[in-house]
Write an enzyme that holds these catalytic residues in place. Structure first.
Site, PDB file in Angstrom:
ATOM      1  N   ARG A 195       0.807  -1.215  -0.099  1.00  0.00           N
ATOM      2  CA  ARG A 195      -0.061   0.045   0.009  1.00  0.00           C
ATOM      3  C   ARG A 195       0.874   1.200   0.115  1.00  0.00           C
ATOM      4  O   ARG A 195       1.867   1.392   0.861  1.00  0.00           O
ATOM      5  CB  ARG A 195      -0.762   0.059   1.295  1.00  0.00           C
ATOM      6  CG  ARG A 195      -1.693   0.984   1.376  1.00  0.00           C
ATOM      7  CD  ARG A 195      -2.663   0.913   2.769  1.00  0.00           C
ATOM      8  NE  ARG A 195      -3.508  -0.030   2.824  1.00  0.00           N
ATOM      9  CZ  ARG A 195      -4.030  -0.662   3.765  1.00  0.00           C
ATOM     10  NH1 ARG A 195      -3.709  -0.239   5.150  1.00  0.00           N
ATOM     11  NH2 ARG A 195      -4.966  -1.703   3.976  1.00  0.00           N
ATOM     12  N   LYS A 212      -3.137   1.204  14.905  1.00  0.00           N
ATOM     13  CA  LYS A 212      -3.402   2.113  13.933  1.00  0.00           C
ATOM     14  C   LYS A 212      -3.980   3.371  14.460  1.00  0.00           C
ATOM     15  O   LYS A 212      -4.741   3.479  15.332  1.00  0.00           O
ATOM     16  CB  LYS A 212      -4.092   1.469  12.613  1.00  0.00           C
ATOM     17  CG  LYS A 212      -5.380   1.155  13.114  1.00  0.00           C
ATOM     18  CD  LYS A 212      -6.203   0.608  11.976  1.00  0.00           C
ATOM     19  CE  LYS A 212      -5.765  -0.777  11.288  1.00  0.00           C
ATOM     20  NZ  LYS A 212      -6.806  -1.557  10.423  1.00  0.00           N
ATOM     21  N   CYS A 234      -7.456 -10.933   1.028  1.00  0.00           N
ATOM     22  CA  CYS A 234      -7.628 -10.630   2.336  1.00  0.00           C
ATOM     23  C   CYS A 234      -7.864 -11.602   3.552  1.00  0.00           C
ATOM     24  O   CYS A 234      -8.844 -12.702   3.336  1.00  0.00           O
ATOM     25  CB  CYS A 234      -8.931  -9.720   2.688  1.00  0.00           C
ATOM     26  SG  CYS A 234      -8.821  -9.177   4.640  1.00  0.00           S
ATOM     27  N   CYS A 252     -16.094  -8.542   6.393  1.00  0.00           N
ATOM     28  CA  CYS A 252     -16.115  -8.911   7.770  1.00  0.00           C
ATOM     29  C   CYS A 252     -16.591  -7.651   8.504  1.00  0.00           C
ATOM     30  O   CYS A 252     -16.326  -6.561   8.046  1.00  0.00           O
ATOM     31  CB  CYS A 252     -14.815  -9.521   8.025  1.00  0.00           C
ATOM     32  SG  CYS A 252     -13.474  -8.298   8.361  1.00  0.00           S
TER      33      CYS A 252
HETATM   34 FE1  SRM Z   1      -9.001  -2.031   6.614  1.00  0.00          FE
HETATM   35  C1  SRM Z   1      -7.334  -4.814   7.985  1.00  0.00           C
HETATM   36  C2  SRM Z   1      -8.019  -3.316   3.623  1.00  0.00           C
HETATM   37  C3  SRM Z   1      -9.585   0.783   4.812  1.00  0.00           C
HETATM   38  C4  SRM Z   1     -10.432  -1.073   9.388  1.00  0.00           C
HETATM   39  N1  SRM Z   1      -7.831  -3.880   5.763  1.00  0.00           N
HETATM   40  C5  SRM Z   1      -7.284  -4.564   6.649  1.00  0.00           C
HETATM   41  C6  SRM Z   1      -6.410  -5.530   5.871  1.00  0.00           C
HETATM   42  C7  SRM Z   1      -5.085  -5.066   5.874  1.00  0.00           C
HETATM   43  C8  SRM Z   1      -6.572  -7.131   6.412  1.00  0.00           C
HETATM   44  C9  SRM Z   1      -5.447  -7.562   7.368  1.00  0.00           C
HETATM   45  O1  SRM Z   1      -5.285  -6.907   8.315  1.00  0.00           O
HETATM   46  O2  SRM Z   1      -4.974  -8.558   7.254  1.00  0.00           O
HETATM   47  C10 SRM Z   1      -7.113  -5.641   4.444  1.00  0.00           C
HETATM   48  C11 SRM Z   1      -6.298  -5.851   3.419  1.00  0.00           C
HETATM   49  C12 SRM Z   1      -7.104  -6.463   2.132  1.00  0.00           C
HETATM   50  C13 SRM Z   1      -6.476  -6.687   1.006  1.00  0.00           C
HETATM   51  O3  SRM Z   1      -6.357  -7.772   0.458  1.00  0.00           O
HETATM   52  O4  SRM Z   1      -6.332  -5.835   0.163  1.00  0.00           O
HETATM   53  C14 SRM Z   1      -7.604  -4.354   4.580  1.00  0.00           C
HETATM   54  N2  SRM Z   1      -8.794  -1.371   4.600  1.00  0.00           N
HETATM   55  C15 SRM Z   1      -8.719  -2.174   3.439  1.00  0.00           C
HETATM   56  C16 SRM Z   1      -8.991  -1.451   2.192  1.00  0.00           C
HETATM   57  C17 SRM Z   1      -7.644  -1.729   1.046  1.00  0.00           C
HETATM   58  C18 SRM Z   1     -10.320  -1.514   1.558  1.00  0.00           C
HETATM   59  C19 SRM Z   1     -10.640  -1.018   0.427  1.00  0.00           C
HETATM   60  O5  SRM Z   1     -11.131  -1.875  -0.270  1.00  0.00           O
HETATM   61  O6  SRM Z   1     -10.086  -0.117  -0.052  1.00  0.00           O
HETATM   62  C20 SRM Z   1      -8.556   0.151   2.674  1.00  0.00           C
HETATM   63  C21 SRM Z   1      -7.238   0.639   2.518  1.00  0.00           C
HETATM   64  C22 SRM Z   1      -7.068   2.061   3.445  1.00  0.00           C
HETATM   65  C23 SRM Z   1      -5.778   2.566   3.176  1.00  0.00           C
HETATM   66  O7  SRM Z   1      -5.458   2.929   1.924  1.00  0.00           O
HETATM   67  O8  SRM Z   1      -5.018   2.878   4.153  1.00  0.00           O
HETATM   68  C24 SRM Z   1      -9.101  -0.108   4.184  1.00  0.00           C
HETATM   69  N3  SRM Z   1      -9.744  -0.408   7.211  1.00  0.00           N
HETATM   70  C25 SRM Z   1     -10.015   0.718   6.275  1.00  0.00           C
HETATM   71  C26 SRM Z   1     -10.940   1.604   6.621  1.00  0.00           C
HETATM   72  C27 SRM Z   1     -11.679   2.586   6.127  1.00  0.00           C
HETATM   73  C28 SRM Z   1     -11.242   3.973   6.591  1.00  0.00           C
HETATM   74  O9  SRM Z   1      -9.943   3.925   7.325  1.00  0.00           O
HETATM   75  O10 SRM Z   1     -11.598   5.159   6.252  1.00  0.00           O
HETATM   76  C29 SRM Z   1     -11.333   0.949   8.069  1.00  0.00           C
HETATM   77  C30 SRM Z   1     -12.509   1.588   9.147  1.00  0.00           C
HETATM   78  C31 SRM Z   1     -11.868   2.747   9.849  1.00  0.00           C
HETATM   79  C32 SRM Z   1     -11.314   2.093  11.195  1.00  0.00           C
HETATM   80  O11 SRM Z   1      -9.843   2.012  11.011  1.00  0.00           O
HETATM   81  O12 SRM Z   1     -11.702   1.900  12.222  1.00  0.00           O
HETATM   82  C33 SRM Z   1     -10.540  -0.202   8.282  1.00  0.00           C
HETATM   83  N4  SRM Z   1      -9.086  -2.712   8.225  1.00  0.00           N
HETATM   84  C34 SRM Z   1      -9.811  -2.172   9.304  1.00  0.00           C
HETATM   85  C35 SRM Z   1      -9.694  -2.986  10.553  1.00  0.00           C
HETATM   86  C36 SRM Z   1     -10.560  -2.908  11.825  1.00  0.00           C
HETATM   87  C37 SRM Z   1      -9.723  -1.878  12.627  1.00  0.00           C
HETATM   88  C38 SRM Z   1     -10.385  -1.787  14.106  1.00  0.00           C
HETATM   89  O13 SRM Z   1     -10.141  -0.983  14.705  1.00  0.00           O
HETATM   90  O14 SRM Z   1     -10.840  -2.840  14.503  1.00  0.00           O
HETATM   91  C39 SRM Z   1      -8.679  -4.100  10.103  1.00  0.00           C
HETATM   92  C40 SRM Z   1      -8.322  -5.207  10.976  1.00  0.00           C
HETATM   93  C41 SRM Z   1      -7.200  -4.545  12.085  1.00  0.00           C
HETATM   94  O15 SRM Z   1      -6.772  -3.873  12.029  1.00  0.00           O
HETATM   95  O16 SRM Z   1      -7.026  -5.625  13.157  1.00  0.00           O
HETATM   96  C42 SRM Z   1      -8.200  -3.786   8.970  1.00  0.00           C
HETATM   97 FE1  SF4 Z   2     -10.753  -7.403   4.721  1.00  0.00          FE
HETATM   98 FE2  SF4 Z   2     -12.547  -7.351   6.411  1.00  0.00          FE
HETATM   99 FE3  SF4 Z   2     -11.266  -5.202   5.658  1.00  0.00          FE
HETATM  100 FE4  SF4 Z   2     -12.732  -6.541   4.110  1.00  0.00          FE
HETATM  101  S1  SF4 Z   2     -13.481  -5.445   5.916  1.00  0.00           S
HETATM  102  S2  SF4 Z   2     -10.773  -5.841   3.532  1.00  0.00           S
HETATM  103  S3  SF4 Z   2     -12.807  -8.477   4.607  1.00  0.00           S
HETATM  104  S4  SF4 Z   2     -10.417  -6.913   6.937  1.00  0.00           S
END
Ligand code: SRM
Ligand code: SF4
Length: 567
Positions: free
Chosen positions: A73, A205, A432, A471
């Site tokens: 990323r 994060k 993912c 998820c």
């Molecule tokens: Fe996310 C984890 C993809 C925006 C909340 N996110 C992941 C991971 C890295 C899975 C992992 O930990 O193994 C995913 C990778 C999937 C893949 O194969 O690419 C993933 N997140 C994404 C992206 C690519 C979604 C998309 O389709 O665009 C976004 C990339 C953002 C970026 O460029 O930095 C993405 N993730 C978000 C957002 C939205 C936002 O930030 O506006 C959230 C919700 C906001 C927040 O952070 O609360 C988000 N991602 C999470 C979480 C849950 C965090 C939590 O507080 O519980 C995880 C899991 C974790 O961190 O343990 C996670």
């Molecule tokens: Fe993966 Fe869940 Fe984030 Fe979708 S919402 S990219 S399934 S961690």
């Protein structure tokens, strides 16, 4: 080192400022994976180790190790690249990744299916392009996102510059990135390397966003810090600060919940970077380090209270927050098609379903954008809704770009249904590791079926905000969807309803663990009632409240307690 700290906390502290044994891991040709500890550290460098989940079972039966691969990323505050950088990224997608570029919900690019041996070359090529992946993931401040077109007005430019400055100030600093990826000689590490984060980095994060009202296309309140720019006489005079937003939750764990950031006060424009640093310092020093599920800033705030936070802020920043200023946030979607700014430049917002740019059989999207990059002298800007703006197009260039748009049948908003062009989905399968159900690969079919219901109800040309996440982590910010699904198991989802369209009210759990046919059965009568009984300009989410389908919001319990019981 303290025995009671979780593994992830110990690993970063003992990592010699994020070096760990990454170099040794990369040199090990016997496996496509990194050493276990290094998979934690690689995130700080913008890399996630993954495996192809479509192949998992087959490889297991063949007694092969999982098909290890990496997602990389970029750090890209404000989401902007030049056409030259676009060509470079396009080439990288072919040379080192799966042939696609993926625009994310935080305004940046991801590459998928990169193999371990190609990681250094990829990052070196990024470096030549003036781009990097430092701090794109990991327990630090992430990509700072904002309203996306600084050319539209002076205020847009101010806000964009603030995003870049916050990103720079809050980036991690040690030389690990240069040593591991850019072949710089290893040096003796010392405590001066990481003056702000220190060897502890953050508990979890951290995310910052800036909105310029009335638009809220970055879902500003979904962030740990949400900054809302306040204008006077066409100039940004400062920012309202909202704190403690976040989407993630864990099914069945009531101690976890999505939360919107709470507006707490105002800072003048020249203090905004320092103010963000002070807030991150509070989280660094007081965030929970013993339980990662409780370590986001939202829980620190809920544990200590907002009054405590304001006192801490005044102490660390040296000045208290001023009173909040008035603002209105009206919409969180993108505005598709051409717009013109006050200097005569043109900007074209294209719809990119789920942000996936590749050459599909029916749509040569990557080729088309590569062609546009050849004739475009402005910039490309990514939106937080996974769409793309071809920005700063001169009047002379506009016709040539429109010609490519027509030739390749790109979607300027006129080729998709309003439901589809405003829908967001996360990546989910096959890359993912946390996905429980399909998301990106399911979205086209799902939008088609919900649109058919809307069409039958006579509202096919209306906009309803749909969000799908594989998820409950909420990467598509599902809890801000008027209709949203979060994956539970293959083919099964939780259905959430009732957010507003301005990103200021979370939805609530309507029904749990249901398949597509139940989802459509549930939505049909609600859409029909909405079509017949709504008031002028009333959104679907707002209607569900006024009509009594959803009752007034009752707090975090709602995210675990479905309104309609199963069966
Ligand atoms: Fe996310 C984890 C993809 C925006 C909340 N996110 C992941 C991971 C890295 C899975 C992992 O930990 O193994 C995913 C990778 C999937 C893949 O194969 O690419 C993933 N997140 C994404 C992206 C690519 C979604 C998309 O389709 O665009 C976004 C990339 C953002 C970026 O460029 O930095 C993405 N993730 C978000 C957002 C939205 C936002 O930030 O506006 C959230 C919700 C906001 C927040 O952070 O609360 C988000 N991602 C999470 C979480 C849950 C965090 C939590 O507080 O519980 C995880 C899991 C974790 O961190 O343990 C996670
Ligand atoms: Fe993966 Fe869940 Fe984030 Fe979708 S919402 S990219 S399934 S961690």
């Amino acid at each position: 080192m303290s025995e009671s700290l979780p593994e992830a906390e110990q690993i970063k502290r003992e990592s010699r400022y994020l070096r760990g044994s990454l170099r040794e891991s990369l040199a090990d040709k016997a496996t496509g994976a990194l050493r276990e500890e290094d998979t934690h550290l690689s995130k700080f460098h913008g890399l996630y180790q993954q495996d192809d989940r479509d192949l998992r079972e087959e490889r297991r039966q063949q007694k092969l190790e999982p098909h290890f691969q990496f997602m990389l990323r970029l750090r890209l505050p404000g989401g902007v690249v030049t056409p030259q950088q676009w060509w470079g990224l396009d080439r990288i997608a072919d040379e080192y990744a799966d042939g696609s570029l993926r625009l994310t919900t935080r305004q940046t690019f991801q590459f998928h299916r990169v193999f371990k041996e190609d990681l250094p070359s990829l990052i070196q090529d990024l470096d030549v392009l003036g781009l990097d992946s430092r701090g794109a993931c990991g327990d630090v401040n992430r990509n700072v996102v904002t309203n996306v077109n600084p050319h539209l007005s002076a205020s847009h430019q101010t806000v964009y510059e603030a995003a870049v400055q916050i990103s720079e100030r809050l980036n991690w600093r040690s030389a690990a990135y240069e040593e591991v990826w850019l072949n710089q000689p290893a040096k003796q590490t010392d405590d001066e390397e990481e003056p702000f984060y220190t060897h502890r980095y953050l508990p979890r994060k951290f995310k910052v966003a800036i909105a310029l009202p009335p638009h809220n296309d970055c879902d500003v309140l979904a962030n740990d810090i949400g900054l809302i720019a306040i204008e006077e006489n066409g100039k940004v005079i400062g920012y309202n600060i909202a704190v403690g937003g976040g989407m993630g939750m864990t099914y069945g764990d009531r101690a976890t919940y999505p939360r919107l950031a709470t507006p707490v006060g105002f800072v003048p424009a020249d203090q905004v970077v320092d103010a963000c640093e002070a807030i991150v310092a509070i989280q660094r020093d007081h965030g929970c380090r013993t339980n990662r599920a409780h370590a986001r800033f939202k829980y620190t705030l809920d544990d200590h209270g907002l009054d405590w936070f304001k006192e801490q802020f005044a102490q660390v920043h040296g000045q208290p927050l001023e009173d909040l200023r008035d603002y209105t946030l009206t919409d969180s979607g993108d505005r598709f098609g051409w717009t013109e700014d006050d200097k005569g430049f043109h900007h074209l917002t294209l719809c990119i379903p789920s942000g996936r740019i590749r050459d599909f059989e029916h749509l040569k999207l990557r080729t088309a954008l590569h062609d546009i990059a050849k004739i475009h002298s402005g910039e490309f800007r990514i939106t937080c809704n996974q769409n793309l703006i071809i920005a700063r197009v001169s009047a002379e260039e506009r016709a040539a770009i429109q010609e490519r748009v027509d030739h390749y049948a790109l979607d300027d908003g006129s080729r998709s249904t309003p439901l589809a062009r405003n829908a967001i989905s996360c990546v989910a399968f096959p890359t993912c590791g946390l996905a429980m159900a399909e998301s990106e690969r399911y979205l086209p079919e799902l939008t088609g079926k919900i649109h058919a219901l809307m069409e039958a109800a006579g509202i096919g040309q209306d906009t309803i905000h749909l969000r799908v996440s594989g998820c409950p982590n909420g990467c598509a910010r599902p809890y801000l969807g008027e209709i949203a699904l979060t994956g539970k198991a293959p083919g099964k989802y939780n259905l959430f309803l009732g957010a507003d369209t301005g990103g200021q009210r979370l939805n609530r759990l309507y029904r749990e663990n249901i398949d597509e046919s139940q989802i459509l059965t549930d939505l049909k009568p609600l859409l029909e009632r909405y079509a017949q009984e709504r008031e002028a300009d009333e959104g679907f989410g707002d209607f569900l409240y006024r009509d009594g389908v959803l009752s007034a919001h009752a707090g975090s319990e709602d995210f675990h307690q479905p309104l309609i019981a199963q069966g």
